[in-house]
Write a protein that holds these residues in place. Structure first.
Motif, PDB file in Angstrom:
ATOM      1  N   GLU A   6       0.847  -1.191   0.000  1.00  5.88           N
ATOM      2  CA  GLU A   6       0.000   0.000   0.000  1.00  5.88           C
ATOM      3  C   GLU A   6       0.880   1.238   0.000  1.00  5.88           C
ATOM      4  O   GLU A   6       1.840   1.334   0.741  1.00  5.88           O
ATOM      5  N   ILE A   7       0.546   2.194  -0.854  1.00  5.95           N
ATOM      6  CA  ILE A   7       1.294   3.443  -0.970  1.00  5.95           C
ATOM      7  C   ILE A   7       0.391   4.584  -0.520  1.00  5.95           C
ATOM      8  O   ILE A   7      -0.760   4.671  -0.914  1.00  5.95           O
ATOM      9  N   GLY A  35      10.465   7.988   2.591  1.00  8.17           N
ATOM     10  CA  GLY A  35       9.551   8.375   1.529  1.00  8.17           C
ATOM     11  C   GLY A  35      10.274   8.367   0.194  1.00  8.17           C
ATOM     12  O   GLY A  35      11.504   8.283   0.142  1.00  8.17           O
ATOM     13  N   PHE A  36       9.515   8.449  -0.881  1.00  5.87           N
ATOM     14  CA  PHE A  36      10.115   8.519  -2.212  1.00  5.87           C
ATOM     15  C   PHE A  36       9.263   9.424  -3.082  1.00  5.87           C
ATOM     16  O   PHE A  36       8.091   9.658  -2.814  1.00  5.87           O
ATOM     17  N   ARG A  37       9.882   9.950  -4.122  1.00  2.00           N
ATOM     18  CA  ARG A  37       9.198  10.883  -5.009  1.00  2.00           C
ATOM     19  C   ARG A  37       8.695  10.173  -6.250  1.00  2.00           C
ATOM     20  O   ARG A  37       9.356   9.320  -6.805  1.00  2.00           O
ATOM     21  N   ARG A  43       5.523  10.002  -1.908  1.00  2.00           N
ATOM     22  CA  ARG A  43       4.729   8.806  -1.611  1.00  2.00           C
ATOM     23  C   ARG A  43       5.440   8.034  -0.511  1.00  2.00           C
ATOM     24  O   ARG A  43       6.647   8.154  -0.309  1.00  2.00           O
ATOM     25  N   PHE A  44       4.648   7.211   0.202  1.00  2.00           N
ATOM     26  CA  PHE A  44       5.165   6.479   1.348  1.00  2.00           C
ATOM     27  C   PHE A  44       4.661   5.047   1.317  1.00  2.00           C
ATOM     28  O   PHE A  44       3.472   4.799   1.116  1.00  2.00           O
ATOM     29  N   SER A  45       5.551   4.103   1.523  1.00  2.00           N
ATOM     30  CA  SER A  45       5.201   2.689   1.597  1.00  2.00           C
ATOM     31  C   SER A  45       4.644   2.384   2.984  1.00  2.00           C
ATOM     32  O   SER A  45       5.255   2.754   3.997  1.00  2.00           O
ATOM     33  N   ARG A  46       3.497   1.724   3.048  1.00  2.00           N
ATOM     34  CA  ARG A  46       2.884   1.365   4.337  1.00  2.00           C
ATOM     35  C   ARG A  46       3.854   0.512   5.155  1.00  2.00           C
ATOM     36  O   ARG A  46       4.000   0.707   6.360  1.00  2.00           O
TER      37      ARG A  46
END
Length: 78
Positions: A6-7, A35-37, A43-46
């Protein structure tokens, strides 16, 4: 991408943490949260968030009192 991955967006994660989105941006700038762009959006990985959240908890130790903080702000009235 696996269906179990989930992102989250900035607004979703700020709602999860109950903080203002500006706080999320500040923590990203300081390198304190994962986080990553995607283009210009973050965006963030759950899964990464859960690992980060578990790392934030400090262990409770027996026999050691909690540190005392000095109050900031206005001085007490006399």
């Amino acid at each position: 991408m696996a269906s179990s991955e989930e992102i989250l967006t900035i607004s979703e994660w700020s709602a999860h943490l109950r903080v203002h989105p500006t706080t999320i941006y500040r923590l990203l700038r300081e390198g304190r949260i994962p986080g990553f762009r995607v283009g210009s959006a973050w965006r963030f990985s759950r899964a990464a968030i859960e690992v980060w959240e578990h790392g934030q908890a400090e262990p409770i130790t027996d026999g050691e009192p909690a540190p005392v903080r000095k109050a900031k702000g206005r001085k007490a009235r006399k």
